[in-house]
Scaffold this motif. Sequence first.
Motif, PDB file in Angstrom:
ATOM      1  N   ASP A  72      43.222  51.102  86.018  1.00  0.00           N
ATOM      2  CA  ASP A  72      42.467  51.247  87.260  1.00  0.00           C
ATOM      3  C   ASP A  72      41.054  50.699  87.099  1.00  0.00           C
ATOM      4  O   ASP A  72      40.424  50.299  88.085  1.00  0.00           O
ATOM      5  CB  ASP A  72      42.375  52.722  87.660  1.00  0.00           C
ATOM      6  CG  ASP A  72      43.725  53.322  87.968  1.00  0.00           C
ATOM      7  OD1 ASP A  72      44.438  52.744  88.808  1.00  0.00           O
ATOM      8  OD2 ASP A  72      44.071  54.362  87.379  1.00  0.00           O
ATOM      9  N   LEU A  73      40.567  50.703  85.863  1.00  0.00           N
ATOM     10  CA  LEU A  73      39.185  50.309  85.596  1.00  0.00           C
ATOM     11  C   LEU A  73      39.065  49.873  84.144  1.00  0.00           C
ATOM     12  O   LEU A  73      39.749  50.413  83.270  1.00  0.00           O
ATOM     13  CB  LEU A  73      38.245  51.479  85.887  1.00  0.00           C
ATOM     14  CG  LEU A  73      36.760  51.307  85.603  1.00  0.00           C
ATOM     15  CD1 LEU A  73      35.927  51.942  86.740  1.00  0.00           C
ATOM     16  CD2 LEU A  73      36.381  51.988  84.292  1.00  0.00           C
ATOM     17  N   VAL A  74      38.181  48.891  83.895  1.00  0.00           N
ATOM     18  CA  VAL A  74      37.891  48.456  82.527  1.00  0.00           C
ATOM     19  C   VAL A  74      36.474  48.908  82.173  1.00  0.00           C
ATOM     20  O   VAL A  74      35.521  48.617  82.905  1.00  0.00           O
ATOM     21  CB  VAL A  74      38.038  46.933  82.372  1.00  0.00           C
ATOM     22  CG1 VAL A  74      37.551  46.479  81.003  1.00  0.00           C
ATOM     23  CG2 VAL A  74      39.492  46.532  82.574  1.00  0.00           C
ATOM     24  N   PHE A  75      36.364  49.608  81.061  1.00  0.00           N
ATOM     25  CA  PHE A  75      35.101  50.197  80.598  1.00  0.00           C
ATOM     26  C   PHE A  75      34.658  49.414  79.358  1.00  0.00           C
ATOM     27  O   PHE A  75      35.228  49.567  78.284  1.00  0.00           O
ATOM     28  CB  PHE A  75      35.341  51.667  80.270  1.00  0.00           C
ATOM     29  CG  PHE A  75      34.109  52.460  79.939  1.00  0.00           C
ATOM     30  CD1 PHE A  75      32.844  52.061  80.337  1.00  0.00           C
ATOM     31  CD2 PHE A  75      34.236  53.655  79.231  1.00  0.00           C
ATOM     32  CE1 PHE A  75      31.715  52.813  80.030  1.00  0.00           C
ATOM     33  CE2 PHE A  75      33.122  54.421  78.934  1.00  0.00           C
ATOM     34  CZ  PHE A  75      31.861  53.998  79.332  1.00  0.00           C
ATOM     35  N   CYS A  76      33.653  48.549  79.529  1.00  0.00           N
ATOM     36  CA  CYS A  76      33.216  47.654  78.448  1.00  0.00           C
ATOM     37  C   CYS A  76      31.992  48.208  77.727  1.00  0.00           C
ATOM     38  O   CYS A  76      31.182  48.934  78.307  1.00  0.00           O
ATOM     39  CB  CYS A  76      32.863  46.275  79.009  1.00  0.00           C
ATOM     40  SG  CYS A  76      34.215  45.458  79.856  1.00  0.00           S
ATOM     41  N   HIS A  77      31.855  47.780  76.484  1.00  0.00           N
ATOM     42  CA  HIS A  77      30.708  48.185  75.669  1.00  0.00           C
ATOM     43  C   HIS A  77      30.069  46.927  75.087  1.00  0.00           C
ATOM     44  O   HIS A  77      29.693  46.030  75.817  1.00  0.00           O
ATOM     45  CB  HIS A  77      31.150  49.228  74.649  1.00  0.00           C
ATOM     46  CG  HIS A  77      31.624  50.474  75.326  1.00  0.00           C
ATOM     47  ND1 HIS A  77      30.766  51.478  75.695  1.00  0.00           N
ATOM     48  CD2 HIS A  77      32.845  50.830  75.782  1.00  0.00           C
ATOM     49  CE1 HIS A  77      31.437  52.416  76.332  1.00  0.00           C
ATOM     50  NE2 HIS A  77      32.707  52.045  76.408  1.00  0.00           N
ATOM     51  N   SER A  78      29.968  46.816  73.807  1.00  0.00           N
ATOM     52  CA  SER A  78      29.397  45.598  73.229  1.00  0.00           C
ATOM     53  C   SER A  78      30.436  44.482  73.314  1.00  0.00           C
ATOM     54  O   SER A  78      31.493  44.562  72.678  1.00  0.00           O
ATOM     55  CB  SER A  78      29.008  45.843  71.769  1.00  0.00           C
ATOM     56  OG  SER A  78      28.540  44.653  71.183  1.00  0.00           O
ATOM     57  N   VAL A  79      30.136  43.454  74.099  1.00  0.00           N
ATOM     58  CA  VAL A  79      31.066  42.325  74.234  1.00  0.00           C
ATOM     59  C   VAL A  79      30.317  41.006  74.044  1.00  0.00           C
ATOM     60  O   VAL A  79      30.748  39.964  74.524  1.00  0.00           O
ATOM     61  CB  VAL A  79      31.779  42.345  75.608  1.00  0.00           C
ATOM     62  CG1 VAL A  79      32.686  43.563  75.718  1.00  0.00           C
ATOM     63  CG2 VAL A  79      30.775  42.315  76.758  1.00  0.00           C
ATOM     64  N   VAL A  98      34.881  46.706  86.812  1.00  0.00           N
ATOM     65  CA  VAL A  98      34.365  46.655  85.452  1.00  0.00           C
ATOM     66  C   VAL A  98      33.066  47.440  85.355  1.00  0.00           C
ATOM     67  O   VAL A  98      32.149  47.241  86.171  1.00  0.00           O
ATOM     68  CB  VAL A  98      34.108  45.196  85.012  1.00  0.00           C
ATOM     69  CG1 VAL A  98      33.479  45.159  83.624  1.00  0.00           C
ATOM     70  CG2 VAL A  98      35.403  44.401  85.026  1.00  0.00           C
ATOM     71  N   VAL A  99      32.981  48.318  84.371  1.00  0.00           N
ATOM     72  CA  VAL A  99      31.754  49.036  84.039  1.00  0.00           C
ATOM     73  C   VAL A  99      31.331  48.596  82.647  1.00  0.00           C
ATOM     74  O   VAL A  99      32.158  48.529  81.732  1.00  0.00           O
ATOM     75  CB  VAL A  99      31.969  50.566  84.060  1.00  0.00           C
ATOM     76  CG1 VAL A  99      30.703  51.293  83.613  1.00  0.00           C
ATOM     77  CG2 VAL A  99      32.378  51.020  85.456  1.00  0.00           C
ATOM     78  N   LEU A 100      30.055  48.283  82.476  1.00  0.00           N
ATOM     79  CA  LEU A 100      29.520  47.865  81.178  1.00  0.00           C
ATOM     80  C   LEU A 100      28.422  48.819  80.757  1.00  0.00           C
ATOM     81  O   LEU A 100      27.414  48.966  81.448  1.00  0.00           O
ATOM     82  CB  LEU A 100      28.966  46.441  81.255  1.00  0.00           C
ATOM     83  CG  LEU A 100      28.224  45.931  80.005  1.00  0.00           C
ATOM     84  CD1 LEU A 100      29.176  45.834  78.807  1.00  0.00           C
ATOM     85  CD2 LEU A 100      27.564  44.581  80.281  1.00  0.00           C
ATOM     86  N   THR A 101      28.619  49.494  79.626  1.00  0.00           N
ATOM     87  CA  THR A 101      27.537  50.259  79.018  1.00  0.00           C
ATOM     88  C   THR A 101      26.720  49.326  78.134  1.00  0.00           C
ATOM     89  O   THR A 101      27.268  48.680  77.235  1.00  0.00           O
ATOM     90  CB  THR A 101      28.079  51.427  78.179  1.00  0.00           C
ATOM     91  OG1 THR A 101      28.715  52.370  79.047  1.00  0.00           O
ATOM     92  CG2 THR A 101      26.948  52.142  77.454  1.00  0.00           C
ATOM     93  N   VAL A 102      25.428  49.254  78.400  1.00  0.00           N
ATOM     94  CA  VAL A 102      24.550  48.363  77.632  1.00  0.00           C
ATOM     95  C   VAL A 102      23.918  49.184  76.512  1.00  0.00           C
ATOM     96  O   VAL A 102      22.944  49.913  76.717  1.00  0.00           O
ATOM     97  CB  VAL A 102      23.486  47.726  78.537  1.00  0.00           C
ATOM     98  CG1 VAL A 102      22.587  46.788  77.731  1.00  0.00           C
ATOM     99  CG2 VAL A 102      24.157  46.964  79.677  1.00  0.00           C
ATOM    100  N   HIS A 103      24.493  49.075  75.319  1.00  0.00           N
ATOM    101  CA  HIS A 103      24.002  49.842  74.177  1.00  0.00           C
ATOM    102  C   HIS A 103      22.743  49.227  73.578  1.00  0.00           C
ATOM    103  O   HIS A 103      21.984  49.908  72.891  1.00  0.00           O
ATOM    104  CB  HIS A 103      25.095  49.948  73.117  1.00  0.00           C
ATOM    105  CG  HIS A 103      26.278  50.762  73.565  1.00  0.00           C
ATOM    106  ND1 HIS A 103      26.309  52.138  73.499  1.00  0.00           N
ATOM    107  CD2 HIS A 103      27.463  50.388  74.112  1.00  0.00           C
ATOM    108  CE1 HIS A 103      27.463  52.579  73.966  1.00  0.00           C
ATOM    109  NE2 HIS A 103      28.186  51.537  74.339  1.00  0.00           N
ATOM    110  N   GLU A 104      22.535  47.938  73.784  1.00  0.00           N
ATOM    111  CA  GLU A 104      21.286  47.288  73.375  1.00  0.00           C
ATOM    112  C   GLU A 104      21.032  46.119  74.314  1.00  0.00           C
ATOM    113  O   GLU A 104      21.959  45.494  74.820  1.00  0.00           O
ATOM    114  CB  GLU A 104      21.343  46.802  71.936  1.00  0.00           C
ATOM    115  CG  GLU A 104      22.407  45.767  71.654  1.00  0.00           C
ATOM    116  CD  GLU A 104      22.286  45.161  70.263  1.00  0.00           C
ATOM    117  OE1 GLU A 104      21.736  44.054  70.161  1.00  0.00           O
ATOM    118  OE2 GLU A 104      22.738  45.814  69.316  1.00  0.00           O
ATOM    119  N   LEU A 105      19.760  45.843  74.538  1.00  0.00           N
ATOM    120  CA  LEU A 105      19.398  44.832  75.517  1.00  0.00           C
ATOM    121  C   LEU A 105      19.155  43.461  74.890  1.00  0.00           C
ATOM    122  O   LEU A 105      19.060  42.457  75.583  1.00  0.00           O
ATOM    123  CB  LEU A 105      18.141  45.267  76.277  1.00  0.00           C
ATOM    124  CG  LEU A 105      17.878  44.573  77.610  1.00  0.00           C
ATOM    125  CD1 LEU A 105      18.970  44.898  78.612  1.00  0.00           C
ATOM    126  CD2 LEU A 105      16.526  44.973  78.170  1.00  0.00           C
TER     127      LEU A 105
END
Length: 376
Positions: A72-79, A98-105
């Motif tokens: 239903d949804l893709v949950f992205c992290h460091s890509v 798509v949701v992206l968690t930005v762990h570093e900028l």
Amino acid sequence: MRILIVNDYFEQVGGVEVYVHRVKDLLRERGHEVAVVGGKETNSVVAGYVRSLYSFRYQRRIMDAVDQFDPDLVFCHSVIYNISPSFLRPLHRRGVPVVLTVHELNGLSFRRYPNLPPAFVLPSLLRKLLHRPLIERYVDAFVAPSSIARHQLETEVGVDNVSVIRNPVFWEVASEPPSFGSGRVLYIGRLDRKKGVHVLVAAFADLVLRMGTGTAPTLEIVGTGEELSVLRSLVSQHSIEEHVTFTGHLDHEAVRGRYRDADVFVLPSIIEENCPLTVMEAMCQGVPVVTTDFGGQRELVAGHGCARLVPPGDADALGQTLYDLLDDVSTLTEMGRNAVDAAADFSKERHATQLESLFQGLVSDRRVTCQPVRSE
């Protein structure tokens, strides 16, 4: 809800990977179906960089996972640094939010080249030029683990669909701090230059000289990474091998015991961290923290009375701070109690509820958008 988690690496090689696998288990416990797809580390810097620019291999792997799992949804992290965001365009065509968690900028902002040798600046710029349009266009929502990260995303990347959802601690908070007085200093994390472990080793070497070999503290370094051989050489140069232990990688439960055996946890990063998990874990176990005075690490500990802040890269200031703390058990105990109190806010249940609210909104909106238009 069916959630596919995507990350640069599948193995637990750093804090992001620990988070990915813990949040996978957390979401499953709450009734969701969750799968994880990610890449592997490479021994070739050049091959890894080329792959990170645009990877047809990982694009196929991720889209195969989408076909098989039907999320239903893709949950992205460091890509950014391994698999690349090349899969975002075909994913968008499938209509999957798509949701992206930005762990570093650092991988997105054109203003940030922290501690990069000059030869790496242009390759980093090229990668950002390729990645930024994909991320800006095809990511439906961003998660920032700190208010500092949200501000940076809004001002430096120019996106406005950002939610602040702080990372959780996946352990129960300790009922009380551990006993202090052992003189044990602890670092846990990836061993790369930006973490500043070389600064910690230099500060610790001075600490050993000041305290004398009879009462000298010990330093335990838990983790792996490309700086391991450099750090071993630095320890040898300072002749402090008897006082420093390189533990290597430990599983998540074993790490908890290392915190409880420590007097002080040190995160000496020379970059602005986002929401460093190790600082939160140390606080959860009632361990005083020493870290650098900027970024998300400062945001986590400021005002709680559980930490000391030092300038990034300043081995003298770090050494003096450790010297003062290790000589004062009553202060360590007070800081430990404050850490336990502050860690009560790092609830994994609260984190999961915030994620679910964000996910459900996106999935519902996408379903409404995709409804066929009825003819009159």
